[in-house]
Write a protein that holds these residues in place. Sequence first.
Motif, PDB file in Angstrom:
ATOM      1  N   PHE A  96      15.196  28.742 -28.589  1.00 26.54           N
ATOM      2  CA  PHE A  96      16.057  27.941 -29.461  1.00 26.54           C
ATOM      3  C   PHE A  96      15.344  27.548 -30.752  1.00 26.54           C
ATOM      4  CE2 PHE A  96      18.328  26.574 -25.383  1.00 26.54           C
ATOM      5  CZ  PHE A  96      19.286  27.561 -25.542  1.00 26.54           C
TER       6      PHE A  96
ATOM      7  N   THR B  39      23.893  30.861 -31.179  1.00 30.84           N
ATOM      8  CA  THR B  39      22.576  30.450 -30.695  1.00 30.84           C
ATOM      9  C   THR B  39      22.124  31.256 -29.484  1.00 30.84           C
ATOM     10  OG1 THR B  39      23.093  28.205 -31.459  1.00 30.84           O
ATOM     11  CG2 THR B  39      21.170  28.480 -30.025  1.00 30.84           C
TER      12      THR B  39
ATOM     13  N   GLU C 130      23.424  29.060 -37.936  1.00 26.25           N
ATOM     14  CA  GLU C 130      24.238  28.036 -37.270  1.00 26.25           C
ATOM     15  C   GLU C 130      24.980  27.192 -38.304  1.00 26.25           C
ATOM     16  OE1 GLU C 130      21.800  27.048 -33.201  1.00 26.25           O
ATOM     17  OE2 GLU C 130      20.998  26.231 -35.063  1.00 26.25           O
TER      18      GLU C 130
END
Length: 224
Positions: free
Chosen positions: A114, A140, A122
């Motif tokens: 992440f 993601t 994003e």
Amino acid sequence: MSQAQIISAVLLSLRIAAVSTLLTGLLGTLLARSLSRSKKTSFRVIETLVVLPMVLPPSIVGYLLLISLGKNSWLGSLIYLATGETLLFSWTAAVIAAVIVSLPLMYQSARAGFQGVDHRLENAARTLGAHEWRIFIEVTLPLARPKLLTGLALSFARAIGEFGATLMVAGNIPGKTQTIPTALYFAAENGDHTAANLLLVISLTIGIAAMFSVNFLLDKSRTQ
């Protein structure tokens, strides 16, 4: 040790590893998503507790689970009142032990995945009006996928090889809680080297396959 007991131990280990890896994957991914971008002290405390089993001896982890799940604990007493049974010395206890000891590996891999995601992608999705959950699922997760798969492979291998905590909370009951590591230990202790060697080969084969998968996924992530 009979052939049937060996097969039973292998199948039970695979079953425990599969279930625990599923739970570890879900829990580790959600925790990593929640904690990786926060600097709150409370979140850092939670993160420390999540990765703590990585540095504790398995027997200590097993003992903590033993006193947490026993009938004299508040959690164990609630479970006993609700079901009339205790979780100790069951395959469910073995699954819980596997989840606890493998969660740090999944969490660390997911966290790295992440943190490696380009946040500009994003943010671009946000400007287009996408909901946060849709961004997580469609942007993601695909970008972090190699590290997530690596975490799953490591968690599966760790669950297959778990011994200390499992022995503390699940014991070594043939056909019920006897896994590959516990079966190998008691076979060697009883001088049954044929069974011990066979279990060793099976364990090494699974471990090598898992590590090969991890290296393949890491190489793939570097080329993306």
